[in-house]
Write a protein that holds these residues in place. Structure first.
Motif, PDB file in Angstrom:
ATOM      1  N   ALA A 186      -3.190   5.516  -2.353  1.00  0.00           N
ATOM      2  CA  ALA A 186      -4.500   6.169  -1.969  1.00  0.00           C
ATOM      3  C   ALA A 186      -3.697   7.554  -1.350  1.00  0.00           C
ATOM      4  O   ALA A 186      -2.438   7.511  -1.232  1.00  0.00           O
ATOM      5  N   SER A 187      -4.511   8.583  -1.229  1.00  0.00           N
ATOM      6  CA  SER A 187      -3.997   9.841  -0.783  1.00  0.00           C
ATOM      7  C   SER A 187      -4.697  10.177   0.645  1.00  0.00           C
ATOM      8  O   SER A 187      -5.886   9.684   0.822  1.00  0.00           O
ATOM      9  N   ALA A 188      -4.280  10.984   1.333  1.00  0.00           N
ATOM     10  CA  ALA A 188      -4.901  11.580   2.714  1.00  0.00           C
ATOM     11  C   ALA A 188      -6.046  12.665   2.353  1.00  0.00           C
ATOM     12  O   ALA A 188      -6.779  12.699   3.146  1.00  0.00           O
ATOM     13  N   ASP A 189      -6.248  12.855   0.970  1.00  0.00           N
ATOM     14  CA  ASP A 189      -7.132  13.713   0.605  1.00  0.00           C
ATOM     15  C   ASP A 189      -8.524  13.012   0.771  1.00  0.00           C
ATOM     16  O   ASP A 189      -9.700  13.520   1.132  1.00  0.00           O
ATOM     17  N   TYR A 190      -8.433  11.241   0.790  1.00  0.00           N
ATOM     18  CA  TYR A 190      -9.636  10.467   0.856  1.00  0.00           C
ATOM     19  C   TYR A 190      -9.586   9.795   2.070  1.00  0.00           C
ATOM     20  O   TYR A 190     -10.543   9.500   2.745  1.00  0.00           O
ATOM     21  N   THR A 191      -8.389   9.339   2.693  1.00  0.00           N
ATOM     22  CA  THR A 191      -8.498   8.361   3.533  1.00  0.00           C
ATOM     23  C   THR A 191      -8.398   8.760   5.091  1.00  0.00           C
ATOM     24  O   THR A 191      -8.542   8.211   5.996  1.00  0.00           O
ATOM     25  N   THR A 192      -8.591   9.910   5.374  1.00  0.00           N
ATOM     26  CA  THR A 192      -8.324  10.619   6.666  1.00  0.00           C
ATOM     27  C   THR A 192      -9.318  10.240   7.477  1.00  0.00           C
ATOM     28  O   THR A 192      -9.332  10.164   8.720  1.00  0.00           O
ATOM     29  N   THR A 193     -10.715  10.205   6.904  1.00  0.00           N
ATOM     30  CA  THR A 193     -11.851   9.819   7.860  1.00  0.00           C
ATOM     31  C   THR A 193     -11.894   8.197   7.982  1.00  0.00           C
ATOM     32  O   THR A 193     -12.577   7.749   8.780  1.00  0.00           O
ATOM     33  N   ASP A 194     -11.840   7.615   6.717  1.00  0.00           N
ATOM     34  CA  ASP A 194     -12.266   6.269   6.481  1.00  0.00           C
ATOM     35  C   ASP A 194     -11.374   5.773   5.609  1.00  0.00           C
ATOM     36  O   ASP A 194     -11.713   5.348   4.221  1.00  0.00           O
ATOM     37  N   PRO A 195     -10.218   5.002   5.925  1.00  0.00           N
ATOM     38  CA  PRO A 195      -9.049   4.326   5.188  1.00  0.00           C
ATOM     39  C   PRO A 195      -9.888   3.118   4.579  1.00  0.00           C
ATOM     40  O   PRO A 195      -9.072   2.604   3.489  1.00  0.00           O
ATOM     41  N   LEU A 201       0.941  -1.158  -0.088  1.00  0.00           N
ATOM     42  CA  LEU A 201      -0.071   0.100  -0.032  1.00  0.00           C
ATOM     43  C   LEU A 201       1.032   1.287   0.164  1.00  0.00           C
ATOM     44  O   LEU A 201       1.637   1.455   0.848  1.00  0.00           O
ATOM     45  N   LEU A 202       0.752   1.996  -0.987  1.00  0.00           N
ATOM     46  CA  LEU A 202       1.480   3.418  -1.058  1.00  0.00           C
ATOM     47  C   LEU A 202       0.619   4.314  -0.855  1.00  0.00           C
ATOM     48  O   LEU A 202      -0.415   4.873  -1.554  1.00  0.00           O
ATOM     49  N   HIS A 203       0.592   5.048   0.137  1.00  0.00           N
ATOM     50  CA  HIS A 203      -0.282   6.221   0.747  1.00  0.00           C
ATOM     51  C   HIS A 203       0.600   7.577   0.584  1.00  0.00           C
ATOM     52  O   HIS A 203       1.497   7.801   1.000  1.00  0.00           O
ATOM     53  N   THR A 204      -0.025   8.259  -0.202  1.00  0.00           N
ATOM     54  CA  THR A 204       0.563   9.659  -0.609  1.00  0.00           C
ATOM     55  C   THR A 204      -0.152  10.876   0.471  1.00  0.00           C
ATOM     56  O   THR A 204      -1.288  10.823   0.821  1.00  0.00           O
ATOM     57  N   ARG A 205       0.410  12.087   0.472  1.00  0.00           N
ATOM     58  CA  ARG A 205      -0.177  13.437   1.024  1.00  0.00           C
ATOM     59  C   ARG A 205      -0.916  13.815   0.552  1.00  0.00           C
ATOM     60  O   ARG A 205      -2.220  14.237   1.027  1.00  0.00           O
ATOM     61  N   THR A 206      -1.159  14.101  -0.921  1.00  0.00           N
ATOM     62  CA  THR A 206      -2.368  14.700  -1.907  1.00  0.00           C
ATOM     63  C   THR A 206      -2.718  13.668  -2.956  1.00  0.00           C
ATOM     64  O   THR A 206      -1.854  12.790  -3.465  1.00  0.00           O
ATOM     65  N   ALA A 207      -3.747  14.101  -3.695  1.00  0.00           N
ATOM     66  CA  ALA A 207      -4.099  13.365  -4.849  1.00  0.00           C
ATOM     67  C   ALA A 207      -3.278  13.709  -5.871  1.00  0.00           C
ATOM     68  O   ALA A 207      -3.037  12.775  -6.754  1.00  0.00           O
TER      69      ALA A 207
END
Length: 329
Positions: free
Chosen positions: A263-272, A233-239
């Motif tokens: 995925a990015s924190a723009d989407y996963t912050t509330t529901d990964p 899983l590669l999680h980034t800061r922004t889309a």
């Protein structure tokens, strides 16, 4: 000192490179480790191990993992801080205020050392422990990793059968596989009745895309050497960073045959666990949930997880959640 890496959202997004001094505590109490046994619960002992493993956790993270409310967490954490089991600091932010950040305190370190039959040097703890974490240039990155994994771990509270059964820190990963790969975390996620074993690379945008691409060869080498195949899983800061890396990595992922999702924190912050993860080729690259990614064929847990004679109480994995009987107020 240069500014800390700043995710767009969530932990570390507004930090400066300064940190407030640790919160003052009354004159030392219960310096005798044996005396602490009268006040510490199973949950408290679990928390000391978690902070040794993952270095720093915020009050909201600890509350979601181990308490029924933020207020009950704050009360217990204050007590543990007063007894020097925990240490704490609060980073300065450009706007607003940061939550209290907790680390392993001197009494907590002595307690763990006693359990492991070693001294503080063997534990790797020093009096400057909290200060080094507070001013670390990787603080935002470390908190981002811990926040994402905390959110996945606590899914068991609302969705039975969902959540993490294993969560290894970067340090534990390096101890097991550091000669081949050095992921930011390794975990086992149960979702949709399936198991998703995965490595996590938490990208804050400070590395060039070429360096991120170079890491994929290590994961391919790991698969070849061990015969196991966790997802990456590669999680980034922004889309936008997500799109940049996907364009760069698509060909390499195809050539190496790795199972990668971004995925990015723009989407996963509330529901990964939501439909925010987009697999890289080969296969369908539309965004999907981690439960669907777990259904991909060929995924297997990493090797090197079974206890060995070289393990100690401090190197064995820490359960992502405290003992069930201790997860209350």
């Amino acid at each position: 000192m240069s500014a800390l890496p700043r995710p767009a959202h969530g932990p570390g997004s507004r930090y400066t490179a300064r940190a407030a001094t640790t919160r003052p505590r009354p004159a030392a109490r219960h310096t005798d480790i044996a005396a602490l046994s009268r006040i510490l619960t199973g949950r408290d002992l679990w928390l000391t191990r978690m902070l040794h493993e993952h270095r720093v956790l915020t009050t909201p993270q600890i509350a979601s993992l181990a308490f029924t409310s933020l207020r009950s967490a704050q009360r217990r954490l204050r007590t543990l801080h007063q007894h020097a089991v925990l240490d704490s600091f609060r980073p300065l932010t450009s706007t607003g205020s940061a939550p209290e950040h907790y680390t392993l305190g001197p009494a907590g370190a002595a307690l763990l050392a006693a359990h492991a039959g070693c001294d503080l040097a063997g534990l790797g703890w020093r009096p400057s422990h909290t200060g080094r974490i507070a001013y670390s240039p990787t603080l935002g990155h470390d908190l981002g990793v811990n926040d994402l994994l905390t959110r996945l771990a606590t899914q068991a509270r609302t969705t039975p059968g969902t959540g993490l059964s294993l969560w290894l820190s970067e340090r534990s990963c390096a101890r097991r596989w550091g000669d081949i790969i050095r992921p930011d975390a390794y975990a086992h996620l149960h979702a949709g009745g399936r198991l998703l074993p995965f490595f996590l690379e938490y990208d804050t945008g400070t590395e060039p895309a070429t360096r991120v691409e170079a890491k994929l060869a290590g994961y391919a080498a790991f698969t070849a050497a061990t015969g196991t195949r966790p997802a990456l899983l590669l999680h980034t800061r922004t889309a936008s960073r997500d799109r940049t890396l996907r364009q760069r990595l698509a060909g390499t992922a195809r050539e190496l045959g790795l199972t990668i999702a971004t995925a990015s924190a723009d989407y996963t912050t509330t529901d990964p666990l939501g439909p925010w993860w987009s697999p890289l080729p080969p296969g369908d690259s539309r965004r999907t949930a981690l439960a669907h990614l777990a259904a991909r064929p060929g995924l297997t847990p990493a090797t090197g997880l079974d206890p060995t004679d070289a393990d100690t109480p401090l190197t064995l994995p820490v359960p992502p959640l405290p003992p069930a009987s201790q997860a209350g107020p």
